[in-house]
Write an enzyme that holds these catalytic residues in place. Structure first.
Site, PDB file in Angstrom:
ATOM      1  N   ASP A   1       0.882  -1.172   0.000  1.00 48.90           N
ATOM      2  CA  ASP A   1       0.000   0.000   0.000  1.00 48.90           C
ATOM      3  C   ASP A   1       0.915   1.217   0.000  1.00 48.90           C
ATOM      4  O   ASP A   1       1.389   1.636   1.050  1.00 48.90           O
ATOM      5  CB  ASP A   1      -0.902  -0.017   1.231  1.00 48.90           C
ATOM      6  CG  ASP A   1      -1.806   1.212   1.297  1.00 48.90           C
ATOM      7  OD1 ASP A   1      -2.233   1.694   0.236  1.00 48.90           O
ATOM      8  OD2 ASP A   1      -2.073   1.687   2.417  1.00 48.90           O
TER       9      ASP A   1
ATOM     10  N   GLU B   1      -1.315  -1.621  -4.757  1.00 45.40           N
ATOM     11  CA  GLU B   1      -2.544  -0.870  -4.960  1.00 45.40           C
ATOM     12  C   GLU B   1      -2.304   0.213  -5.996  1.00 45.40           C
ATOM     13  O   GLU B   1      -1.279   0.891  -5.975  1.00 45.40           O
ATOM     14  CB  GLU B   1      -3.012  -0.254  -3.644  1.00 45.40           C
ATOM     15  CG  GLU B   1      -4.388   0.361  -3.737  1.00 45.40           C
ATOM     16  CD  GLU B   1      -4.920   0.779  -2.386  1.00 45.40           C
ATOM     17  OE1 GLU B   1      -5.378  -0.090  -1.632  1.00 45.40           O
ATOM     18  OE2 GLU B   1      -4.848   1.983  -2.097  1.00 45.40           O
TER      19      GLU B   1
ATOM     20  N   ASP C   1      -2.324   1.190   7.182  1.00 45.97           N
ATOM     21  CA  ASP C   1      -1.454   0.993   6.015  1.00 45.97           C
ATOM     22  C   ASP C   1      -1.027  -0.472   5.918  1.00 45.97           C
ATOM     23  O   ASP C   1      -0.974  -1.052   4.833  1.00 45.97           O
ATOM     24  CB  ASP C   1      -0.214   1.891   6.104  1.00 45.97           C
ATOM     25  CG  ASP C   1      -0.562   3.364   6.044  1.00 45.97           C
ATOM     26  OD1 ASP C   1      -1.319   3.759   5.142  1.00 45.97           O
ATOM     27  OD2 ASP C   1      -0.094   4.126   6.909  1.00 45.97           O
TER      28      ASP C   1
END
Length: 170
Positions: free
Chosen positions: A15, A74, A146
């Site tokens: 992420d 992502e 996160d």
């Protein structure tokens, strides 16, 4: 690289962020995934290029220590602030570069598709995703958003890979 139905797959989920980059490593076999490691790289430098270097260096260490077979990242979402979106894209680039310099295949997923895969709706909030990650991996320890988002990306990828390994022969 396609996997077969009997393969075990080790995935690093990322992420990305210019100040905080979450990472999570799982091992997946068919429909079962096991937690291996996770954390958050918090960049210290005020200099943006130095922060990108920190992301690259720290993820390179994570890759060397955990030896994933594939990496899932992502995708950048469209932000109202163009400068923030640009910095996020550059952080993604540093993360992807850490993976491809070690000859790892990188897969990309939108935040909406990750949420859909884990929670069942693309409109889920971060705490719902975090709850499902902890439930699916049987984790009791606290983790930052996160970190759980990175594990969610890894789980999403593992589910996609195992699904396609079942439908490819058909």
């Amino acid at each position: 690289m396609p996997i077969s139905q009997t393969d075990t797959l080790r995935v690093l989920g990322i992420d990305p962020g210019s100040r905080a980059t979450g990472y999570g490593v799982i091992q997946s076999h068919r429909q079962t995934s096991t937690y291996l490691a996770s954390g958050c790289i918090r960049t210290e430098s005020k200099d943006f290029p130095a922060r990108l270097g920190e992301i690259f260096s720290q993820l390179s260490i994570v890759i060397a220590e955990t030896r994933p077979q594939q990496v899932a990242v992502e995708q950048v979402f469209v932000a109202k602030n163009a400068n923030a979106a640009l910095k996020l894209g550059q952080a993604r680039g540093a993360a992807i570069t850490a993976a491809v310099t070690r000859q790892l295949t990188v897969f990309e997923y939108s935040a909406r598709s990750v949420k859909q895969a884990l929670v069942g709706t693309g409109a889920a909030d971060k705490t719902q995703v975090q709850h499902m990650v902890r439930l699916m991996l049987g984790q009791q320890h606290s983790m930052g958003l996160d970190e759980s988002d990175a594990l969610a990306v890894a789980l999403c990828h593992a589910h996609h890979q195992h699904f396609y390994s079942r439908v490819r022969p058909a």
